[in-house]
Design an enzyme around this catalytic site. Structure first.
Site, PDB file in Angstrom:
ATOM      1  N   ASP A 216       0.836  -1.205   0.000  1.00 38.62           N
ATOM      2  CA  ASP A 216       0.000   0.000   0.000  1.00 38.62           C
ATOM      3  C   ASP A 216       0.869   1.251   0.000  1.00 38.62           C
ATOM      4  OD1 ASP A 216      -2.829   0.952   0.375  1.00 38.62           O
ATOM      5  OD2 ASP A 216      -1.962   1.894   2.148  1.00 38.62           O
ATOM      6  N   GLU A 267      14.620 -14.758  -0.164  1.00 37.76           N
ATOM      7  CA  GLU A 267      14.861 -15.929   0.699  1.00 37.76           C
ATOM      8  C   GLU A 267      13.690 -16.914   0.640  1.00 37.76           C
ATOM      9  OE1 GLU A 267      15.776 -14.791   4.744  1.00 37.76           O
ATOM     10  OE2 GLU A 267      16.722 -12.948   4.014  1.00 37.76           O
TER      11      GLU A 267
HETATM   12  C1  GLC Z   1      -4.424   2.900  -0.719  1.00 38.24           C
HETATM   13  C2  GLC Z   1      -5.602   1.964  -0.624  1.00 38.24           C
HETATM   14  C3  GLC Z   1      -6.792   2.728  -0.159  1.00 38.24           C
HETATM   15  C4  GLC Z   1      -6.495   3.332   1.192  1.00 38.24           C
HETATM   16  C5  GLC Z   1      -5.214   4.150   1.160  1.00 38.24           C
HETATM   17  C6  GLC Z   1      -4.722   4.461   2.537  1.00 38.24           C
HETATM   18  O1  GLC Z   1      -4.604   3.865  -1.681  1.00 38.24           O
HETATM   19  O2  GLC Z   1      -5.804   1.316  -1.858  1.00 38.24           O
HETATM   20  O3  GLC Z   1      -7.941   1.941  -0.101  1.00 38.24           O
HETATM   21  O4  GLC Z   1      -7.559   4.144   1.592  1.00 38.24           O
HETATM   22  O5  GLC Z   1      -4.168   3.465   0.526  1.00 38.24           O
HETATM   23  O6  GLC Z   1      -4.206   3.315   3.147  1.00 38.24           O
END
Ligand code: GLC
Ligand code: CA
Length: 543
Positions: A216, A267
């Site tokens: 993310d 790994e």
């Molecule tokens: C990313 C995710 C989204 C989330 C954001 C904050 O963009 O896809 O759903 O709200 O990160 O974590």
């Protein structure tokens, strides 16, 4: 791919050698499961791991290679699970670690891999570190976030992506940084304890047999060390962040994190990282997938492209060029849990559905990996979620100006019974209301319908598996007026053309080859040509 070879009967030894030399993720079709909305096993109206596990045979039948699960961790619940309280546990709403292990084992038996979501840019404000930092400004945990002393004005002009300033106050008057919701304080990656903890997290799940992570906000993590003002404002209409947001995103140090994470994955055989890199410049995005960094980073270009040959051709060409330069496959994305459903984006109703069907053939022909968002294979439109049922912080923080992402997160319709089979019959309300007419999209109905979106996806995935030109060939893109053609050449020299008519009149395509698949029954074949009505696509095997 390698795991599925045993089931492909016509594969030659050379193909086996070539395929096993090419890691699975380079051409994988990865199915994204919004866990909360996929399948509820215990009747509390919330999708869970046992529910997903029970539906794995469906995913195997559909023909995907892997499943990416949106965050399954204990969460403060402020942003659909992206505000995590404990990175090495499972939210009790979804099950426990043994459910995750059972899911991985069942998936493996079916030839499917499991990819988890990891969120390194921020934690939940309920994470023990942030709680400790609130209680004592001088504790070691406080150094793991971005705090600033009390003052009249916030430290700089940074804005939250969800609306409003990116700084909020603690009860004792300090400022803290959150580039998303206030419940998602940003971590300070210059503190080595942060990096060390995430390495533990990666190993915790890799030791349990997962095949990697979707990372993310992989373009975040580090911020300008001087916390200088951003030169301009971000607009969600852009393809991604650029120089106007230079102080908050894409800091050079972040690449060292991905080098480290790559070495950890190395790994564990056959694992991979795919990054969410929302930068406007595809060349910058591709840099996150250099050979010693993440294996892939999403190409979001088509997710924001209007239905036109110019936009789609540009999106495809710029991605093939940028990722080609670093030797990474393109990871194509047409839908996810953050964007309006394709059918709706492309115009809604019959037109939107026809375009979404054609777009599916386009992305599934392209070389690289393809990420399919659960429900797109059913042709689900964006659901109308009443304001009082909404959960997305974007809706609330924009004061209702932005409708938010709930409409693409509504539970899956599995059958035509009341409740559409999301929860066991006669149990609780689903966590987001399911529109009354969604039985028409139900899996059970579409599996029996040779013309359904689901049938189209299943056929396309089977053909992609069988033809070296699809998904793993060399592609060249050309346009003639409203017609877009991707010419895919397989390693065996075979050629398949994906031709898409994005205009409003019928297009005649000269071909004596075989129509492998058409996005619509309205596509007509005559001896020397194929007639494509508006908003249709075809796969042509040229002999
Ligand atoms: C990313 C995710 C989204 C989330 C954001 C904050 O963009 O896809 O759903 O709200 O990160 O974590
Ligand atoms: Ca449940």
């Amino acid at each position: 791919m390698a795991m599925r070879l045993a089931t492909v009967r016509t594969t030659t030894d050379e193909q086996v050698a070539a395929q096993s030399a090419s890691p699975w993720w380079r051409t994988a079709v990865v199915y994204q499961v919004y866990l909360r909305s996929f399948a509820d096993s215990n009747g509390d109206g919330i999708g869970d791991l046992a529910g997903l596990r029970s539906r794995l045979p469906y995913l195997s039948w559909l023909g995907v290679d892997a499943v990416w699960i949106n965050p399954h961790y204990p969460s403060g619940g402020a942003d659909g699970g992206y505000d995590i309280c404990d990175y090495r546990a499972v939210d009790p709403e979804y099950g426990d670690v043994s459910d995750l292990e059972a899911l991985v084992a069942d998936a493996r038996d079916l030839g499917l891999r499991v990819v988890l979501d990891v969120v390194p840019n921020h934690t939940s404000d309920r994470h023990p570190w942030f709680q400790a930092a609130l209680a004592d400004p001088d504790c070691p945990e406080a150094a793991r976030y971005h705090f600033a002393p009390p003052s009249e004005e916030p430290p700089n002009n940074w804005q939250s992506l969800f609306g409003g300033p990116a700084w909020s106050r603690t009860p004792d008057g300090r400022w803290y940084l959150h580039l998303f919701a206030p419940e998602q304080p940003d971590l300070n990656w210059r503190d080595p304890a942060v990096a060390a903890d995430f390495e533990r997290t990666l190993r915790f799940w890799l030791d349990r047999g997962v095949s990697g992570f979707r990372v993310d906000v992989a373009y975040g993590l580090f911020k300008d060390p001087g916390l200088r003002d951003n030169p301009g404002a971000y607009s969600p209409t852009l393809f991604g962040h650029g120089p106007e947001q230079a102080m908050t995103w894409n800091q050079p140090e972040v690449h060292d994190v991905w080098r480290r994470w790559r070495s950890i994955c190395d790994e564990y055989p056959e694992t991979m990282l795919v990054g969410e890199v929302c930068l406007a410049d595809p060349q910058e995005v591709a840099l996150y997938s250099r050979p010693d960094e993440m294996h892939q980073s999403f190409c979001f270009r088509l997710l924001k492209s209007p239905w036109s040959t110019a936009s789609f051709a540009d999106g495809v060409r710029s991605a093939l060029d940028a990722f080609g330069r670093v030797g990474a496959p393109v990871s194509w994305v047409l839908g996810n849990h953050d964007k309006d459903r394709q059918v709706t984006r492309f115009g809604g109703g019959a037109v939107g559905t026809a375009r979404a069907r054609a777009a599916a053939l386009l992305v599934l022909s392209l070389p690289g990996s393809a990420y399919l968002y659960a429900g797109d294979e059913l042709g689900l439109p964006q659901a109308d979620v009443p304001d009082e049922a909404k959960r997305d912080p974007i809706f609330f923080r924009s004061g209702g100006a932005r409708s938010g992402r709930d409409g693409c997160r509504v539970p899956m319709p599995w059958n035509t019974e009341p409740g559409v089979g999301f929860s066991p019959a006669g149990t609780a309300q689903p966590w987001l209301p399911i529109p009354g007419d969604w039985d028409r999209y139900a899996v059970s109905r579409q599996t029996r319908d040779g013309g359904s979106v689901l049938t189209l996806y299943r056929r396309a995935l089977a053909l992609r598996e069988a033809h070296p030109a699809l998904g793993s060939g060399d592609a060249t893109v050309s346009t003639r007026g409203d017609v877009l053609t991707v010419r895919c050449t397989g390693a065996d020299g075979s050629v398949i053309r994906c031709v898409v008519n994005m205009g409003s009149g019928t297009a005649l395509v000269r071909s004596r080859g075989t129509v492998l698949l058409a996005s619509s029954t309205t596509v007509r074949r005559s001896p020397a040509s194929v007639a494509l009505p508006p908003d249709t696509a075809v796969w042509l095997a040229d002999s």
